[in-house]
Each structure stands twice: as C-alpha cells, then as structure tokens.
Design an enzyme around this catalytic site. Structure first.
Site, mmCIF file in Angstrom:
data_model
loop_
_atom_site.group_PDB
_atom_site.id
_atom_site.type_symbol
_atom_site.label_atom_id
_atom_site.label_comp_id
_atom_site.label_asym_id
_atom_site.label_seq_id
_atom_site.Cartn_x
_atom_site.Cartn_y
_atom_site.Cartn_z
ATOM 1 N N SER A 204 0.603 -1.308 0.070
ATOM 2 C CA SER A 204 0.176 -0.102 -0.056
ATOM 3 C C SER A 204 1.165 1.004 -0.007
ATOM 4 O O SER A 204 1.695 0.978 0.799
ATOM 5 C CB SER A 204 -1.030 0.126 1.324
ATOM 6 O OG SER A 204 -1.578 -1.295 1.322
ATOM 7 N N ILE A 207 -1.100 5.058 4.808
ATOM 8 C CA ILE A 207 -2.021 6.302 5.148
ATOM 9 C C ILE A 207 -2.229 7.071 6.052
ATOM 10 O O ILE A 207 -2.436 7.956 5.811
ATOM 11 C CB ILE A 207 -3.256 4.470 5.483
ATOM 12 C CG1 ILE A 207 -2.680 3.525 4.980
ATOM 13 C CG2 ILE A 207 -4.586 4.845 6.142
ATOM 14 C CD1 ILE A 207 -3.740 1.895 5.799
ATOM 15 N N ASP A 266 -6.733 3.363 11.733
ATOM 16 C CA ASP A 266 -7.183 2.456 11.726
ATOM 17 C C ASP A 266 -7.761 1.047 12.378
ATOM 18 O O ASP A 266 -7.503 1.197 13.617
ATOM 19 C CB ASP A 266 -5.484 1.991 11.662
ATOM 20 C CG ASP A 266 -4.800 2.376 10.029
ATOM 21 O OD1 ASP A 266 -5.516 2.320 8.868
ATOM 22 O OD2 ASP A 266 -4.334 3.306 10.416
#
Lengths: 500, 500
Positions: A204, A207, A266
């Site tokens: 990824s 975030i 998260d």
C-alpha cells in the site's frame, strides 16, 4: 421514461474532484429543480454503453450552456466521453446495500452476502464519501466479530482480480505500520527471491504514516504495474515490490483506505481485511506478519498485539492463508531515514553491506526473511536467519534487488531534498524516549510522503548519551514553506525526543 | 510563512457544491503538488478579514489561468469575494476536535467540552462530509448515554443564537415523525396563540419524509425569517411557524440533518439533541412531544416509545425544559394529503371547519393543543381539549392562523400539481394495512418535498370496506418523469396498501 430534458450534451470542464464522481448541471435544468439540490443529491448518468453514479454540483454561471452537462475527470473517464457526446441523466434508484450499512450502524451482525453487496457497490462507485465514512465508522472500534472480519475479507478478495501463480508456495510479508522508517520489505523480498522462493509483493501507499513501501520503492523504480506486467517481473525474477492498487487487487481497499486516512483511523477489522485481502488476491499461500509493539507504535500493548495475532491467524485460515505473526520491538523508529527517499537510502545501504548501514533495519530484515524461509518449510526450523544473513552478506540479495527494479522498469538513485534544517540537542543527558507518532507527524508536515525526498534523517537512538549541541536529526523538505511548517510544529512540541 | 505561490487572484466560476466548501486550483499550482491531491486534501483559504476550510478540486483545463483560484459559491459568500480579490492559501492546521470523534468511534464517552469543540468546528465549516458522517455514525445505534445526549444538546444550543422572549411561559410542540400527513403543528399553533399563550414555533424541513412542517408552511407563507423578524411576528401575534435553520438556532443541527438524510438514519441520541436544542434555543420553557407508535412509524413499539419518552424528559430537565411526551397511535397516515401542498390543504380545511375536513387530523391537533394548555397550567387539568375545540370551532384559530401567515410575509392559496394518476383497488375486501414507509417513499418518488405540490391524496383509512375499482389514492407530480418514477415503484410494490 426518458424525457427530452434528461438528454444532455457532454462538455469537458477539466475538474478533478478527488475520489467522488461529480456531475455538473445548470441550476435551471430539470434535474436541479426536481431532485432538489440541497439534499446532497446523487444521480445516475449514462451513455448507451455504461453508467455511473455522481454527486450533483450546480452551475450558476455560463460555464455550461442550456442543454449541456459536465463531469469530473474521473467520471468522464469511466464513461469514456471527451466532449460532444450525448448523456442521459436519471433518478438514482435506491442503493440496496445501504440497508446493510444501516443495520451495522444499529449493531447488527452482517454476513458474507451483506458484505459482498456493500463491497460490490463501493467498487462500482455507488457510495458517496458520506456512505463510505459511515461504513468504516460502523465497522470500527471492535464492532466486527471474527466471522464478520473473515466475510469482509472474502468479499474484498472477490471484488477484484485474483492472481494465480501456478506455484505450490507463494510467500509474502506485511508489517502493521506505526514504526517510522521500518522499511524491511524491499530487503526481505530481495533475500527471499535470491533464495529462489516466489514472493510477488504488493504494498500500500502510506495511510497515516510518512511513507508506505510503495512510496519508498517509487523513488527507486516503477511501482504502478498492470497485473500482466507484475506476472512478467515475478516469472523472470521470482519477486516484485509493486503498488497493489494499480493491479486491481482488492480494489475496495484502495477506496476505503483514502477515507480511513481522512478520518485518521485504522480499525482492527478493516486492518485485517485490508492486509489479508491484498495477500490472498495476490495469490499468496504463506504470509509472515510483523507487529511492532510500543507505547507510540500503532499497536501499543503486548495484549493488543496478541489479540491481533490471534485474529490475523484465524481470519487467515478462514480465507485459506497460512499466516505466522511475529511480534517485534516497536519502541523507536527503525533505520535512520523517515520519508520515501530517506528510507530508500537506508534500504540500499543495507543491501550493499555498507559499513554505516543501519544495523537495526538489517537485523529486522534478516529475522523476517528467516521466518519466511522457515514458514515455507524449504529451510529447516532454526536455520532461517543464518540462511538469510548469508544471502545478504554475499551480495546475492543486492544483485536480485537491482534485477527486480530493472524488471519493473528502471533503477534510479535517490536524490535528497534541497531544504534542510539540523535539529540539535538543547541539553545533555540520556535519550529516554522517541515519540513515534510525533516524529512521524513532523516528517509528514515536512511534506512526506507526497514530497518524496522530504522527511527526517535520524542521528540518534534510545538510551544514547547525548551532549548538548549534538545533532539529533535533520529535517528535509522540497520547499521552504513545508520546512517552515515542520519547524513550527517542532517549536511547539519539545517532547518529540526526550533527553533526561 | 507566506510564499508567493500561495497568493492567488479569485476568479468567480459559479459552481454550487451542495454543502461542502470547495476550492479550485490548477493542477500545476504549488498546493496541488505539495499537499498531494489524492489524499482528500483540505486547505485553508483566507483573505485579510476571515478564512475558511475547503476541499481541494483540481482544474486540469484553462478554466483557471496561472495565479488564479476559484471557490464554490457558498465558500465565496463566506469570504465575501466576487472576483478579482487576493486570496491566500495555507496548510490546514490539524482539527483538534476530530480526536474526540475518533475517541467516540472507539466507544469512549465524551463530555460537554468535547461535544462543544466538535459542534463549534462543525458550525465553522471545518468538518468534511467524511468527518460529519463519522461523527453521526459513531453516535448512532445507542452509543450515547443520557449524559452524553444532554451534553451534546447543550453544545448544540450554545452553537447558535438563543432567543429570550421575556415571558415566564413559552410553549412549543414537536412530533417524532414517521407518520405521513401528520401536520398538526400549524393548527396547534393557531389554537394556542388564539388562547393567548406565546408559541414561537421553529420547524425543520423533511429529513427522510415527504414533507416537514417548514416545507408545508412554505406553501402558504414565508418561513425563512431572520431572528429579528420572528420576534416581530411573535410579539404581534403570539405565535409563528417558521423554518428553524434560517434563524441560526442550533445551526449545527441543520448541517448534521443533511448528512443524516443522505444516510437515511435517525438515531435516538441525535434525534433528542436535534429536537430539544431547537426548542431550548428558540426560548421555549414548556414543550409537548408527540410520539406516534406503529409498526411502520418511526417508533415501532410501545417499549421504544416509552424509552424515548423517558430519555426526552430526562434530557429536557438537564437543559432546563419542562417536557411532556404524549404517545399516540401511529398505525396509518393522518389526514388525506401527503406532501407539502396536499398537507397544507388539509390544514386549511380543518382550520376552516369544512365539512369534509379530515377528522383524525383535527382530533390530534385538539389533543396536542389541549396538552399544551394544561402543561402551561393556564388551563385546568382535564379541560385542555374542550378549550382547544372551542377555539377551533369558533373560527378564532383560523383567524389567528391567517394573521400569523400575513405577519410572516404573505398568505398564498395552495395550488395542486398538474400531473396525476388515480390508483384504484384491484380487489374488494377490508383495508388491513397501510405501510407508512412505503407510502412515504411513493410520495417522495413523485417529487415531494422538493416539488411542493407533488405527493399523495389518500382516499381511504384502515378497516374501510373497499370495493374493487374504488379510488384508493391519487398521485400528484410536477412532471411526467417524476410521475412515471413513482408509478414504477407502485408497480413493483403491491403491499403499499393491503386489502384482504
């Protein structure tokens, strides 16, 4: 059911609206009048081939003429229109899967088919940011049980492409972030692929951190590869390190992650579903997961880490993955660099066996590569680390890393940012504490990860004896404005590094 | 800290973006590059006097030239710019109150100061739709206890203007919706004001229903009045029936309600805070609340109604209101009309004592007006209804109603919609069930409340003996397209009215 007033000619406006599709219509058009503009209206826009849902923004000037309609760039891309085409607008039929989101808000348990309907509609673009945020929030804060997390994970896997490597063993790793600079992945892939195992790593972007593995690797090579290209790279080199989003693996994850970032949360369930759906969709069979634990890491207590370990392994089994979770020390940043370019420099330094390479980063990479070798059962239990260390020391891992980068499209040397400030100790004493969250924030304010070469070069570690005036770290930024912004934060937060 | 690249010239684009403020900047501008566009970026835009937070949309055409910046219409209004002015853009400082939203997502209890910070930032426009949705969702589904609901209510009261009528007793009423056509308020205000009590009624627009009291009253008179104008009307006539939003009473409620509508949820806590904050801010002291209970009403069981009654009365006491909750029958729509204009016709018909006026609407209005008269202690216990009935029958209430409308700006006769379809019974039998939710949906699909004269004129009641071919109801719409859309729903839902 089509009225003349619902047939309009597309005009290209050239407006890129973050993630939500937007349709632009004149305030005197039929739809603005009949749908009611103030109600956060969403409508369906179609051509003869396909359609999309879009939020209505109303044009109050002559930017659009009578009979014209505009679309945000990504919505126009989805409908493949460039200008002059005929488009049809219609009422938005109710989105049935939202009833499941409402059920979840009211604490009801969802099953696979409910999650599947939700995720399908999310990938289709039918959810507004309001709906996405409600779904994420309703599932956060331990509101999903283990069955629900498994079902969500399966639904996310099914929502996109799924790779099949035609190999019995396909290994992978993941680190539950929160530890700035902890960029072991590129080193681990290089070691494991050099050993001969298949490790198609999809990562990824950041975030809530100053850099994700995909951000860091993008400094050194291309990471936005098609599924076909990834297959080529992995067949040739046994491994890759690419961004997962471009490969359409678990595409719902890429949409949800942006909203989670805006919320700066998260949640455990979403975290597990995010990680394991990417792994399973990428065709992995054996996965090692690293959970660093520390007061200011993402996982703060050994108890939380043990719960996450148990849930990860249970959900892994439910979706057909052999998962091993390793709990590691998360009390301070790893390596020296924090930010894509600075972390890429650390990675290269370890792979090249440079004398001043950060030892903590090296030892973590060796540990994790060793665990993967053992989990695959290709290397005898207890001999993983030794084997990994040899592959690193011999230069085989570095050679493999360069080959992977070239196969992905290029190998570029990292270049440091032009604006810097050195932060020095204001007193002498022992370095008692590094606040991972605050130092990550500082790196983000300096511009990371969007400004790739921005971030922090850390010169000290926990328990070092510090002299007054000694260099603690250097701030890097790509503009004076960003540097100033980071400095403002530094000046207001004396507890980023505590010396006593 | 201001760089040249952050100083831009405002260009009017004429784009009205629903509720979120948007700033438009060229893709090659400093901010798009340094803030990172994909991250749902929000930035601060300022002039020398004031500033606002806005979501970044990126211009990829020549709609903006180098050095220019655009704003959505409402953001431009907030900054009072029209074209040519100099604006400054800067990083968005972290919004501190979001840490409370995150805490609530993780099931922590919030106190007054936390709610106060959140509500202040919401009113300021600092929350994106993602943040608003997360806050609403985190507080929904019984996740607020009674202290939290009280604190949220107090914070919402404090967020806007608060009226003080310099009267010992100021009465009010509210109905917890879910019952189509239940438009008692205008009749109740007329009766109570005719008696001589002070009743400054502020109402919401529809959240998820085909009409709110404000929508219905807007057919007959102006409802968007300033606080000063409301005072004038009430001083002159003893009562008013206006839209609460325009008066800046509990302005957070108006923002939250739009997002709740998009999510199609009404959570108990938000509901109580919404209702009581409006009442308290409007300066009320004695409030009667009507909770209709029925299988397809908003409150479905007597148990839920009793819990809501208890919580309403407790929170009322905490914020200094004398609250009386009346639980009423909610098994079928009230009156004949569903939709603003059709309900306005019912209201006038009752006030004018017309022979065919809907009796159920009249009896409900008399009951509630009686409860208010008794709660005020101006009328002896047990004599409220009789007094109310006399005021209605004598024409005093109608006279008062016309006077209030004229004081608010105008009195207009309602006009029916041009497109109609009659829905007839397909078999004979007893009318066993009317689905409030489905008939409300049908009215909404025909265009209500945005199309004011759209909706349903209901010709039958529960337990009526129906002949095959008998008229059940008439659908009204302002366009053929809307009528067709409602008909499509009707054709797919045979259980809107059940005859057995």
């Amino acid at each position: 059911m089509l009225e003349k007033s619902n047939i309009l000619k597309y005009k290209h406006l050239g407006i890129h609206t973050q993630n939500e599709y937007v349709v632009y219509m004149r305030e005197d058009c039929h739809v603005c009048i009949s749908e009611g503009f103030e109600a956060l209206t969403r409508i369906r826009v179609s051509n003869l081939k396909t359609s999309t849902v879009a939020s209505l923004h109303m044009i109050t000037s002559e930017v659009l003429l009578q009979g014209e309609i505009g679309l945000s760039d990504t919505a126009a891309e989805k409908l493949r229109v460039t200008g002059g085409e005929t488009l049809y607008v219609s009422h938005l039929e109710p989105i049935d899967s939202l009833s499941h989101v409402r059920a979840k808000i009211y604490n009801q348990k969802l099953d696979y088919s409910a999650f599947s309907e939700i995720i399908t509609d999310i990938v289709e673009g039918d959810y507004s940011n309001i709906h996405l945020s409600a779904f994420i929030t309703a599932c956060a804060g331990d509101r999903m049980d283990i069955d629900e997390i498994s079902d969500l994970t399966k639904a996310m896997i099914a929502s996109g492409k799924q790779l099949d490597w035609k190999k019995e063993i396909v290994v992978d790793k993941h680190c539950i972030g929160g530890l700035p600079g902890n960029r072991t992945t590129p080193i681990v892939v290089a070691i494991v692929a050099a050993y001969g195992l298949t490790m198609p790593k999809t990562s990824s972007r950041a975030i809530t951190s100053p850099a994700g593995t995909a951000d860091t690797m993008e400094v050194l090579t291309d990471v936005t590869l098609s599924a076909e290209k990834i297959r080529e790279v992995v067949e040739m080199e046994g491994g890759c390190i690419v961004w997962g989003g471009s490969a359409q693996l678990s595409p719902a994850d890429d949409i949800l992650i942006k909203v989670e970032k805006a919320l700066d949360i998260d949640s455990e369930g979403q975290l597990i579903a995010s990680v394991l759906s990417k792994k399973a969709a990428a065709g992995s069979t054996h996965v090692v997961i690293d959970i660093p634990v520390g007061e200011t890491a993402k996982v703060r207590t050994p108890k939380m880490a043990r719960q996450l370990k148990e849930h990860m392994e249970t959900v892994g089994e439910a979706v057909g993955l052999k998962v091993k979770v390793v709990i590691t020390d998360g009390t301070q940043p790893v390596g020296k660099g924090i930010g894509p370019t600075l972390e890429a420099i650390d990675v290269l330094s370890v792979l090249k066996n440079e004398e001043n390479a950060p030892n903590d980063l090296k030892e973590r990479a060796v540990l994790l590569a060793g665990e993967i070798l053992e989990l695959s059962e290709k290397v005898e239990s207890g001999k993983g680390s030794t084997t990994a260390r040899q592959l690193l020391k011999s230069g085989n891992a570095y050679e493999k890393f360069l080959a992977i980068c070239k196969a992905q499209g290029r190998f570029s040397q990292p270049v440091l940012a032009p604006y810097t400030v050195e932060i020095k100790a204001e007193k002498s004493g022992a370095l008692k504490r590094i606040d991972n969250r605050k130092i990550a924030k500082l790196a983000k304010l300096s511009g990371a990860p969007q400004s790739k070469s921005a971030g922090i070069l850390l010169n000290v570690h926990l328990n070092d004896e510090i002299e007054k005036g000694q260099l603690l770290y250097t701030l890097y930024a790509e503009s004076q404005g960003e540097l100033n912004y980071a400095l403002e934060y530094y000046e207001n937060h004396y507890d980023i590094i505590s010396i006593e």
